[in-house]
Design an enzyme around this catalytic site. Sequence first.
Site, mmCIF file in Angstrom:
data_model
loop_
_atom_site.group_PDB
_atom_site.id
_atom_site.type_symbol
_atom_site.label_atom_id
_atom_site.label_comp_id
_atom_site.label_asym_id
_atom_site.label_seq_id
_atom_site.Cartn_x
_atom_site.Cartn_y
_atom_site.Cartn_z
ATOM 1 N N ASN A 98 0.997 -1.217 0.004
ATOM 2 C CA ASN A 98 -0.175 -0.107 0.061
ATOM 3 C C ASN A 98 0.906 1.105 -0.017
ATOM 4 O OD1 ASN A 98 -2.057 -1.713 0.205
ATOM 5 N ND2 ASN A 98 -2.626 -1.469 2.319
ATOM 6 N N ASP A 100 -0.702 4.265 1.005
ATOM 7 C CA ASP A 100 -1.343 5.062 1.630
ATOM 8 C C ASP A 100 -1.022 5.798 2.974
ATOM 9 O OD1 ASP A 100 -1.895 3.215 3.083
ATOM 10 O OD2 ASP A 100 -3.834 2.731 2.359
ATOM 11 N N HIS A 115 5.898 -0.537 -2.973
ATOM 12 C CA HIS A 115 5.454 0.164 -4.013
ATOM 13 C C HIS A 115 5.575 1.585 -3.825
ATOM 14 C CE1 HIS A 115 3.161 -3.612 -5.139
ATOM 15 N NE2 HIS A 115 4.421 -3.789 -5.391
ATOM 16 N N CYS A 143 9.539 20.865 -9.184
ATOM 17 C CA CYS A 143 10.693 20.954 -8.514
ATOM 18 C C CYS A 143 11.246 22.475 -8.763
ATOM 19 C CB CYS A 143 11.502 19.959 -8.949
ATOM 20 S SG CYS A 143 13.427 19.935 -8.197
HETATM 21 P P1 NAD Z 1 -5.953 -5.876 -4.794
HETATM 22 O O1 NAD Z 1 -6.476 -4.762 -5.046
HETATM 23 O O2 NAD Z 1 -5.477 -6.570 -6.182
HETATM 24 O O3 NAD Z 1 -6.602 -7.030 -3.807
HETATM 25 C C1 NAD Z 1 -7.021 -6.442 -2.658
HETATM 26 C C2 NAD Z 1 -7.541 -7.880 -1.788
HETATM 27 O O4 NAD Z 1 -7.981 -7.566 -0.663
HETATM 28 C C3 NAD Z 1 -8.424 -8.744 -2.581
HETATM 29 O O5 NAD Z 1 -7.971 -10.297 -2.556
HETATM 30 C C4 NAD Z 1 -9.727 -8.837 -1.754
HETATM 31 O O6 NAD Z 1 -10.413 -9.979 -1.546
HETATM 32 C C5 NAD Z 1 -8.914 -8.490 -0.358
HETATM 33 N N1 NAD Z 1 -9.816 -7.696 0.719
HETATM 34 C C6 NAD Z 1 -10.923 -7.058 0.481
HETATM 35 N N2 NAD Z 1 -11.513 -6.389 1.626
HETATM 36 C C7 NAD Z 1 -10.784 -6.999 2.440
HETATM 37 C C8 NAD Z 1 -10.874 -6.931 3.817
HETATM 38 N N3 NAD Z 1 -11.649 -6.172 4.829
HETATM 39 N N4 NAD Z 1 -10.023 -7.610 4.715
HETATM 40 C C9 NAD Z 1 -9.078 -8.461 4.185
HETATM 41 N N5 NAD Z 1 -8.703 -8.660 2.660
HETATM 42 C C10 NAD Z 1 -9.580 -8.074 2.154
HETATM 43 O O7 NAD Z 1 -4.512 -5.524 -3.936
HETATM 44 P P2 NAD Z 1 -3.165 -5.817 -3.763
HETATM 45 O O8 NAD Z 1 -2.987 -7.326 -3.996
HETATM 46 O O9 NAD Z 1 -2.481 -5.006 -2.652
HETATM 47 O O10 NAD Z 1 -2.442 -5.288 -5.208
HETATM 48 C C11 NAD Z 1 -2.906 -4.105 -5.761
HETATM 49 C C12 NAD Z 1 -1.454 -3.161 -5.984
HETATM 50 O O11 NAD Z 1 -2.176 -1.827 -6.037
HETATM 51 C C13 NAD Z 1 -0.694 -3.011 -5.172
HETATM 52 O O12 NAD Z 1 0.429 -3.051 -5.744
HETATM 53 C C14 NAD Z 1 -0.816 -1.809 -4.369
HETATM 54 O O13 NAD Z 1 0.442 -1.116 -4.316
HETATM 55 C C15 NAD Z 1 -1.876 -0.957 -4.762
HETATM 56 N N6 NAD Z 1 -2.912 -0.480 -4.138
HETATM 57 C C16 NAD Z 1 -2.570 0.441 -3.188
HETATM 58 C C17 NAD Z 1 -3.742 0.794 -2.402
HETATM 59 C C18 NAD Z 1 -3.495 1.617 -1.076
HETATM 60 O O14 NAD Z 1 -2.368 1.966 -0.735
HETATM 61 N N7 NAD Z 1 -4.349 1.489 -0.077
HETATM 62 C C19 NAD Z 1 -4.907 0.703 -2.757
HETATM 63 C C20 NAD Z 1 -4.990 0.040 -3.954
HETATM 64 C C21 NAD Z 1 -3.824 -0.581 -4.756
#
Ligand code: NAD
Length: 237
Positions: A98, A100, A115, A143
């Site tokens: 993440n 965030d 990431h 910048c």
């Molecule tokens: P993904 O979006 O591919 O998958 C999310 C997973 O979380 C799914 O398998 C889903 O079933 C599960 N999920 C949903 N709700 C849940 C809960 N309450 N508790 C537990 N699991 C739950 O996410 P990923 O595998 O992290 O890959 C996505 C890419 O996108 C990453 O590279 C990430 O860097 C980026 N990303 C980051 C953010 C963030 O910073 N919050 C948000 C979206 C995507």
Amino acid sequence: MEVETLNPYDYSHIVFFTGAGMSAESGVPTYRGRGGIWHKYKWEEYACQEAFESDPEKVLDFHELRRIEALKCKPHVGHEIIAEIEKNHPDVQVITQNIDGMHQRSGSKNVIELHGSAWRMRCSSEGTVREDLKNGTYSNRKCECGSWLRPDIIWFSDYLDPAVTAKADKIISKANLFISIGTSGVVWPAAGYPQMARSAGALCVEINPEPSEQSDMYDIIYRGKASEVLGELFQVF
Ligand code: NAD
């Protein structure tokens, strides 16, 4: 679903490996899952170097909005449990996909951001990186050298920072408890971490309401939400 409590002190090296599902309960949308960002926006227009070069303002507007939305969200009890365990245990590491900053906001200090971070900006010419933490809106879009600043995050087709992945690999190779939370297991190299932890001999636990691409790698699987399962798994409060 019955969850068997774990005592963190039975394990000397603990890794919490988190994905977008960890932040989903805080209100930060996932990318691919139900209601995910990429159902609404085309990543080709917002999350790659080519898009940034052709229309930096449009790409920055998109990412600025993600920051503004993320600031409205608060870490949930699952984040707090992880931070609390870290406070009292000699070796707890969060490895997150993440961007965030939610783990840090809940008090976690040992966080590897595979990431990158939405709260850092990088000069697109000089490569220098600066924190931009104060507001949702960017403090500067350019910048001092006049070039555009881009979010210091991994976009599609970007390479991960080898120093960051080397650190993550080293930590996982020592882990004896590896808990994966809210990741679909499709984004590499992170998708290979459960296998790496398994090879290192760690007890591997998956927390995800839905099966992931890497579910076969886990010793224990909890099909539930991050906050609920973590609350039962670790009785720290
Ligand atoms: P993904 O979006 O591919 O998958 C999310 C997973 O979380 C799914 O398998 C889903 O079933 C599960 N999920 C949903 N709700 C849940 C809960 N309450 N508790 C537990 N699991 C739950 O996410 P990923 O595998 O992290 O890959 C996505 C890419 O996108 C990453 O590279 C990430 O860097 C980026 N990303 C980051 C953010 C963030 O910073 N919050 C948000 C979206 C995507």
